[in-house]
Design a protein around this motif. Structure first.
Motif, PDB file in Angstrom:
ATOM      1  N   MET A 180       0.853  -1.179   0.000  1.00  0.00           N
ATOM      2  CA  MET A 180       0.000   0.000   0.000  1.00  0.00           C
ATOM      3  C   MET A 180       0.896   1.239   0.000  1.00  0.00           C
ATOM      4  N   PRO A 181       0.673   2.140  -0.957  1.00  0.00           N
ATOM      5  CA  PRO A 181       1.517   3.338  -1.005  1.00  0.00           C
ATOM      6  C   PRO A 181       1.226   4.264   0.180  1.00  0.00           C
ATOM      7  N   ARG A 182       2.215   4.991   0.513  1.00  0.00           N
ATOM      8  CA  ARG A 182       2.100   5.940   1.617  1.00  0.00           C
ATOM      9  C   ARG A 182       1.275   7.148   1.182  1.00  0.00           C
ATOM     10  N   ARG A 183       0.345   7.568   2.049  1.00  0.00           N
ATOM     11  CA  ARG A 183      -0.473   8.741   1.731  1.00  0.00           C
ATOM     12  C   ARG A 183       0.267  10.001   2.140  1.00  0.00           C
ATOM     13  N   SER A 184       0.006  11.060   1.400  1.00  0.00           N
ATOM     14  CA  SER A 184       0.581  12.355   1.770  1.00  0.00           C
ATOM     15  C   SER A 184      -0.552  13.373   1.855  1.00  0.00           C
ATOM     16  N   PHE A 185      -0.370  14.351   2.727  1.00  0.00           N
ATOM     17  CA  PHE A 185      -1.383  15.363   2.963  1.00  0.00           C
ATOM     18  C   PHE A 185      -0.760  16.733   2.759  1.00  0.00           C
ATOM     19  N   ASP A 186      -1.517  17.636   2.142  1.00  0.00           N
ATOM     20  CA  ASP A 186      -0.978  18.972   1.921  1.00  0.00           C
ATOM     21  C   ASP A 186      -1.013  19.790   3.217  1.00  0.00           C
ATOM     22  N   HIS A 220      -3.925   8.304  10.896  1.00  0.00           N
ATOM     23  CA  HIS A 220      -3.412   7.687  12.113  1.00  0.00           C
ATOM     24  C   HIS A 220      -3.203   8.734  13.205  1.00  0.00           C
ATOM     25  N   ALA A 221      -3.573   8.381  14.427  1.00  0.00           N
ATOM     26  CA  ALA A 221      -3.483   9.311  15.560  1.00  0.00           C
ATOM     27  C   ALA A 221      -2.054   9.804  15.773  1.00  0.00           C
ATOM     28  N   ASN A 222      -1.072   8.942  15.550  1.00  0.00           N
ATOM     29  CA  ASN A 222       0.322   9.364  15.724  1.00  0.00           C
ATOM     30  C   ASN A 222       0.683  10.498  14.767  1.00  0.00           C
ATOM     31  N   SER A 223       0.140  10.454  13.566  1.00  0.00           N
ATOM     32  CA  SER A 223       0.382  11.539  12.609  1.00  0.00           C
ATOM     33  C   SER A 223      -0.199  12.842  13.135  1.00  0.00           C
ATOM     34  N   LEU A 224      -1.404  12.779  13.692  1.00  0.00           N
ATOM     35  CA  LEU A 224      -2.030  13.979  14.233  1.00  0.00           C
ATOM     36  C   LEU A 224      -1.214  14.562  15.372  1.00  0.00           C
ATOM     37  N   TYR A 225      -0.761  13.697  16.282  1.00  0.00           N
ATOM     38  CA  TYR A 225       0.062  14.180  17.390  1.00  0.00           C
ATOM     39  C   TYR A 225       1.335  14.851  16.879  1.00  0.00           C
TER      40      TYR A 225
END
Length: 80
Positions: free
Chosen positions: A1-7, A35-40
């Motif tokens: 699964m490719p990694r998602r990126s967010f602007d 993922h919650a870790n990304s938000l943190y």
């Protein structure tokens, strides 16, 4: 699964939900499927940025977000 990126605008909007609108990280992460870790990590990055810059009335305007963006995020969180 490719990694998602967010602007940058998406990340700042999500951080705003957590820091200013007082939504829980868990609720935001589940609703937006991030993922919650990304938000943190995003919250920490914004707090670190704010610590370096002089305080402004609306620091999110630095990132090009407008007050009307807030309604978009509420719609995302209120969907059932």
């Amino acid at each position: 699964m490719p990694r998602r990126s967010f602007d940058k605008a998406f990340k700042i909007g999500v951080v705003k939900l957590v820091t200013e609108e007082k939504f829980s990280v868990k609720k935001v992460s589940l609703q937006l499927e991030v993922h919650a870790n990304s938000l943190y990590r995003w919250v920490q990055e914004v707090e670190k940025y704010r610590a370096k810059k002089p305080k402004r009335k609306n620091s999110f305007r630095l990132f090009g977000l407008h007050r009307n963006t807030n309604t978009i995020w509420h719609c995302c969180l209120n969907k059932n």
